[in-house]
Design a protein around this motif. Structure first.
Motif, PDB file in Angstrom:
ATOM      1  N   VAL A 134      88.503  13.929  74.597  1.00  0.00           N
ATOM      2  CA  VAL A 134      88.083  15.182  73.980  1.00  0.00           C
ATOM      3  C   VAL A 134      89.242  16.176  73.964  1.00  0.00           C
ATOM      4  O   VAL A 134      89.986  16.290  74.942  1.00  0.00           O
ATOM      5  N   ASP A 135      89.376  16.910  72.873  1.00  0.00           N
ATOM      6  CA  ASP A 135      90.363  17.977  72.777  1.00  0.00           C
ATOM      7  C   ASP A 135      89.780  19.201  73.488  1.00  0.00           C
ATOM      8  O   ASP A 135      88.765  19.753  73.050  1.00  0.00           O
ATOM      9  N   VAL A 136      90.400  19.635  74.581  1.00  0.00           N
ATOM     10  CA  VAL A 136      89.864  20.734  75.382  1.00  0.00           C
ATOM     11  C   VAL A 136      90.682  22.015  75.230  1.00  0.00           C
ATOM     12  O   VAL A 136      90.503  22.958  76.009  1.00  0.00           O
ATOM     13  N   ARG A 137      91.548  22.076  74.220  1.00  0.00           N
ATOM     14  CA  ARG A 137      92.375  23.274  74.066  1.00  0.00           C
ATOM     15  C   ARG A 137      91.558  24.514  73.729  1.00  0.00           C
ATOM     16  O   ARG A 137      92.045  25.640  73.880  1.00  0.00           O
ATOM     17  N   GLY A 138      90.309  24.329  73.275  1.00  0.00           N
ATOM     18  CA  GLY A 138      89.447  25.468  72.982  1.00  0.00           C
ATOM     19  C   GLY A 138      88.706  26.000  74.191  1.00  0.00           C
ATOM     20  O   GLY A 138      87.908  26.930  74.073  1.00  0.00           O
ATOM     21  N   CYS A 139      88.967  25.425  75.374  1.00  0.00           N
ATOM     22  CA  CYS A 139      88.287  25.866  76.596  1.00  0.00           C
ATOM     23  C   CYS A 139      89.071  26.992  77.257  1.00  0.00           C
ATOM     24  O   CYS A 139      90.292  26.935  77.381  1.00  0.00           O
ATOM     25  N   LEU A 140      88.352  27.979  77.713  1.00  0.00           N
ATOM     26  CA  LEU A 140      88.939  29.145  78.362  1.00  0.00           C
ATOM     27  C   LEU A 140      88.835  28.994  79.880  1.00  0.00           C
ATOM     28  O   LEU A 140      87.811  28.548  80.391  1.00  0.00           O
ATOM     29  N   THR A 141      89.903  29.348  80.580  1.00  0.00           N
ATOM     30  CA  THR A 141      89.896  29.327  82.041  1.00  0.00           C
ATOM     31  C   THR A 141      89.969  30.757  82.562  1.00  0.00           C
ATOM     32  O   THR A 141      90.893  31.505  82.225  1.00  0.00           O
ATOM     33  N   LEU A 142      88.988  31.152  83.369  1.00  0.00           N
ATOM     34  CA  LEU A 142      88.934  32.500  83.929  1.00  0.00           C
ATOM     35  C   LEU A 142      89.303  32.456  85.411  1.00  0.00           C
ATOM     36  O   LEU A 142      88.660  31.741  86.193  1.00  0.00           O
ATOM     37  N   PRO A 143      90.322  33.203  85.830  1.00  0.00           N
ATOM     38  CA  PRO A 143      90.785  33.134  87.219  1.00  0.00           C
ATOM     39  C   PRO A 143      89.839  33.792  88.208  1.00  0.00           C
ATOM     40  O   PRO A 143      89.921  33.519  89.410  1.00  0.00           O
ATOM     41  N   ASP A 144      88.929  34.648  87.727  1.00  0.00           N
ATOM     42  CA  ASP A 144      88.073  35.408  88.640  1.00  0.00           C
ATOM     43  C   ASP A 144      86.612  34.978  88.549  1.00  0.00           C
ATOM     44  O   ASP A 144      85.709  35.776  88.812  1.00  0.00           O
ATOM     45  N   ALA A 145      86.371  33.733  88.167  1.00  0.00           N
ATOM     46  CA  ALA A 145      84.992  33.256  88.047  1.00  0.00           C
ATOM     47  C   ALA A 145      84.886  31.837  88.587  1.00  0.00           C
ATOM     48  O   ALA A 145      85.865  31.088  88.626  1.00  0.00           O
ATOM     49  N   ALA A 146      83.682  31.471  89.007  1.00  0.00           N
ATOM     50  CA  ALA A 146      83.428  30.118  89.513  1.00  0.00           C
ATOM     51  C   ALA A 146      82.929  29.234  88.378  1.00  0.00           C
ATOM     52  O   ALA A 146      82.123  29.659  87.545  1.00  0.00           O
ATOM     53  N   THR A 147      83.412  28.012  88.341  1.00  0.00           N
ATOM     54  CA  THR A 147      82.966  27.050  87.338  1.00  0.00           C
ATOM     55  C   THR A 147      81.468  26.801  87.474  1.00  0.00           C
ATOM     56  O   THR A 147      80.925  26.741  88.572  1.00  0.00           O
ATOM     57  N   SER A 148      80.815  26.676  86.335  1.00  0.00           N
ATOM     58  CA  SER A 148      79.383  26.418  86.299  1.00  0.00           C
ATOM     59  C   SER A 148      79.037  25.144  87.081  1.00  0.00           C
ATOM     60  O   SER A 148      79.729  24.133  86.975  1.00  0.00           O
ATOM     61  N   THR A 149      77.943  25.200  87.840  1.00  0.00           N
ATOM     62  CA  THR A 149      77.515  24.064  88.657  1.00  0.00           C
ATOM     63  C   THR A 149      76.017  23.819  88.459  1.00  0.00           C
ATOM     64  O   THR A 149      75.226  24.764  88.391  1.00  0.00           O
ATOM     65  N   TYR A 150      75.667  22.536  88.362  1.00  0.00           N
ATOM     66  CA  TYR A 150      74.264  22.138  88.179  1.00  0.00           C
ATOM     67  C   TYR A 150      73.892  21.179  89.306  1.00  0.00           C
ATOM     68  O   TYR A 150      74.481  20.110  89.446  1.00  0.00           O
ATOM     69  N   LEU A 151      72.935  21.583  90.119  1.00  0.00           N
ATOM     70  CA  LEU A 151      72.505  20.797  91.275  1.00  0.00           C
ATOM     71  C   LEU A 151      71.101  20.260  91.014  1.00  0.00           C
ATOM     72  O   LEU A 151      70.178  21.042  90.752  1.00  0.00           O
ATOM     73  N   SER A 152      70.927  18.946  91.073  1.00  0.00           N
ATOM     74  CA  SER A 152      69.597  18.370  90.842  1.00  0.00           C
ATOM     75  C   SER A 152      69.242  17.391  91.961  1.00  0.00           C
ATOM     76  O   SER A 152      70.103  16.739  92.544  1.00  0.00           O
ATOM     77  N   ILE A 153      67.957  17.322  92.229  1.00  0.00           N
ATOM     78  CA  ILE A 153      67.405  16.401  93.211  1.00  0.00           C
ATOM     79  C   ILE A 153      66.511  15.421  92.461  1.00  0.00           C
ATOM     80  O   ILE A 153      65.599  15.840  91.729  1.00  0.00           O
ATOM     81  N   GLN A 154      66.770  14.123  92.653  1.00  0.00           N
ATOM     82  CA  GLN A 154      66.017  13.104  91.934  1.00  0.00           C
ATOM     83  C   GLN A 154      65.023  12.395  92.839  1.00  0.00           C
ATOM     84  O   GLN A 154      65.295  12.152  94.015  1.00  0.00           O
ATOM     85  N   GLN A 155      63.895  12.040  92.244  1.00  0.00           N
ATOM     86  CA  GLN A 155      62.886  11.260  92.938  1.00  0.00           C
ATOM     87  C   GLN A 155      63.285   9.785  92.960  1.00  0.00           C
ATOM     88  O   GLN A 155      64.273   9.390  92.343  1.00  0.00           O
ATOM     89  N   ALA A 156      62.497   8.982  93.644  1.00  0.00           N
ATOM     90  CA  ALA A 156      62.821   7.561  93.779  1.00  0.00           C
ATOM     91  C   ALA A 156      62.835   6.841  92.442  1.00  0.00           C
ATOM     92  O   ALA A 156      63.552   5.849  92.271  1.00  0.00           O
ATOM     93  N   ASP A 157      62.062   7.329  91.442  1.00  0.00           N
ATOM     94  CA  ASP A 157      62.032   6.686  90.124  1.00  0.00           C
ATOM     95  C   ASP A 157      63.168   7.133  89.221  1.00  0.00           C
ATOM     96  O   ASP A 157      63.242   6.733  88.064  1.00  0.00           O
ATOM     97  N   GLY A 158      64.075   7.963  89.734  1.00  0.00           N
ATOM     98  CA  GLY A 158      65.217   8.422  88.959  1.00  0.00           C
ATOM     99  C   GLY A 158      64.961   9.692  88.184  1.00  0.00           C
ATOM    100  O   GLY A 158      65.883  10.266  87.602  1.00  0.00           O
ATOM    101  N   ASP A 159      63.719  10.169  88.152  1.00  0.00           N
ATOM    102  CA  ASP A 159      63.409  11.386  87.423  1.00  0.00           C
ATOM    103  C   ASP A 159      63.725  12.601  88.287  1.00  0.00           C
ATOM    104  O   ASP A 159      63.723  12.531  89.521  1.00  0.00           O
ATOM    105  N   MET A 160      63.974  13.746  87.620  1.00  0.00           N
ATOM    106  CA  MET A 160      64.356  14.952  88.343  1.00  0.00           C
ATOM    107  C   MET A 160      63.142  15.597  88.998  1.00  0.00           C
ATOM    108  O   MET A 160      62.092  15.766  88.373  1.00  0.00           O
TER     109      MET A 160
END
Length: 360
Positions: A134-160
């Protein structure tokens, strides 16, 4: 196309005159290996003639979320309020970013527009996404911010079972900051957007994309409201049952409700609707008619990212002038390969892999 071929093609798109030795140095392989990969790319039609003249190809601009996915899973039933033994994995994620990676692995030219923090997650995200082609030159990097994070917990069947997202950084992807990517959006063959973007950023994107085909993932029932004013501008909308119900106000508890919801969306101006109805399958509707496909037939390891693979398959189908029915069939193959992989994006995804799955 192999992952290495994708990497070489991405570098050639940025600099068609780059020497083979420089390609080898950047990729950490020998010059003779580069030459072999370039020969393969020429045989496959991606390079025409000398001087690395690339075959004409419409590129896709994917605009929206890029985040680090942290997934916890357990083989036993979840016990709330207690510590659960299991596994924890980290992998690059984000709807727009996932779609872009999947498209690149399918052989499409894709440019990502997003924002990350100047931290270990941000650097890892950009490196992994670029490595996938992927061409990522259009992505902006901000020095004073935290990168977005997604935390998920899955059940035994693989569903969220539960998820928490920290995506405040995307609110800083304002129209003013997006303005630098105006030409990239305007010259794209198609635009993919997710509703992780703010309402103002979505308004800017839709204004700048003009008549380009716009593919939209509503992301969630809550965030789906951000596209309500722009339904008439959407070429392909890919909601799940909850998102479609939230937007249309119609019941979607049963499969027979899907056609009524699709007709409502068409009445708002949406050209194509691809509705994920969980175990009931996929309902699609467009200018040439409608239909159903069964849910993907595969062993489910991880549900995170399968919807993004489905969207990538739909965009790939449009780029290759497939009918809506054939696009959905191909997209379901992309989703199946992703469902059967522990990572958010299947590193083995390719057109050949999807064809092999569909023909098995």
């Amino acid at each position: 196309m192999t992952e290495r071929e994708q990497q070489i093609l991405a570098l050639l798109r940025r600099d068609p005159l780059i020497p083979q030795q420089e390609l080898a140095d950047q990729l950490g392989i020998s010059r003779s290996a580069v030459a072999g990969h370039i020969m393969n790319l020429a045989q496959k039609g991606h390079i025409r003639g000398k001087g690395y003249i690339l075959a004409e190809q419409r590129y896709v601009a994917a605009v929206g979320g890029a985040n680090m996915d942290i997934v916890g899973s357990t083989a036993a039933a979840l016990r709330h309020g207690d510590s659960n033994p299991g596994q924890v994995r980290c992998s690059p994620g984000g709807v727009a970013r996932n779609v872009a990676e999947n498209l690149a692995r399918l052989g499409a030219d894709c440019r990502l527009v997003s924002v990350v923090g100047d931290d270990i997650h941000g650097r890892s995200l950009l490196e992994a996404t670029q490595r996938a082609g992927v061409d990522v030159r259009g992505c902006l990097t901000l020095p004073d911010a935290a990168t977005s994070t997604y935390l998920s917990i899955q059940q035994a069947d693989g569903d969220m079972a539960l998820a928490i997202n920290d995506m405040d950084i995307l609110n800083r992807l304002t129209p003013e900051r997006l303005q630098a990517q105006r030409d990239l959006v305007r010259h794209a063959g198609a635009v993919v957007a997710d509703t992780n973007l703010s309402a103002d950023a979505l308004a800017w994107l839709i204004a700048e994309s003009g008549e380009k085909p716009l593919f939209v993932d509503p992301v969630s029932a809550f965030k789906a409201e951000r596209i309500r004013p722009w339904l008439s501008r959407i070429h392909t909308l890919k909601p799940n049952r909850l998102e479609a119900a939230a937007l249309s106000g119609l019941p979607l508890e049963r499969a027979e409700h899907a056609p009524d919801a699709a007709r409502w969306f068409h009445g708002q101006g949406v050209r194509r609707v691809v509705l994920s109805m969980a175990g009931a399958g996929i309902y699609y509707s467009g200018e040439a008619g409608d239909g159903w496909l069964d849910a993907p037939d595969c062993a489910i390891v991880n549900t995170t990212g399968s919807g993004d693979a489905l969207m990538a398959g739909l965009v790939w189908g449009w780029l290759n002038e497939l009918s809506l029915a054939d696009s959905v069939r191909f997209a379901r193959g992309c989703a199946a390969l992703t469902l059967s992989c522990a990572a958010t994006n299947n590193p083995s995804l390719s057109r050949a892999a999807v064809d092999a799955y569909l023909n098995a």
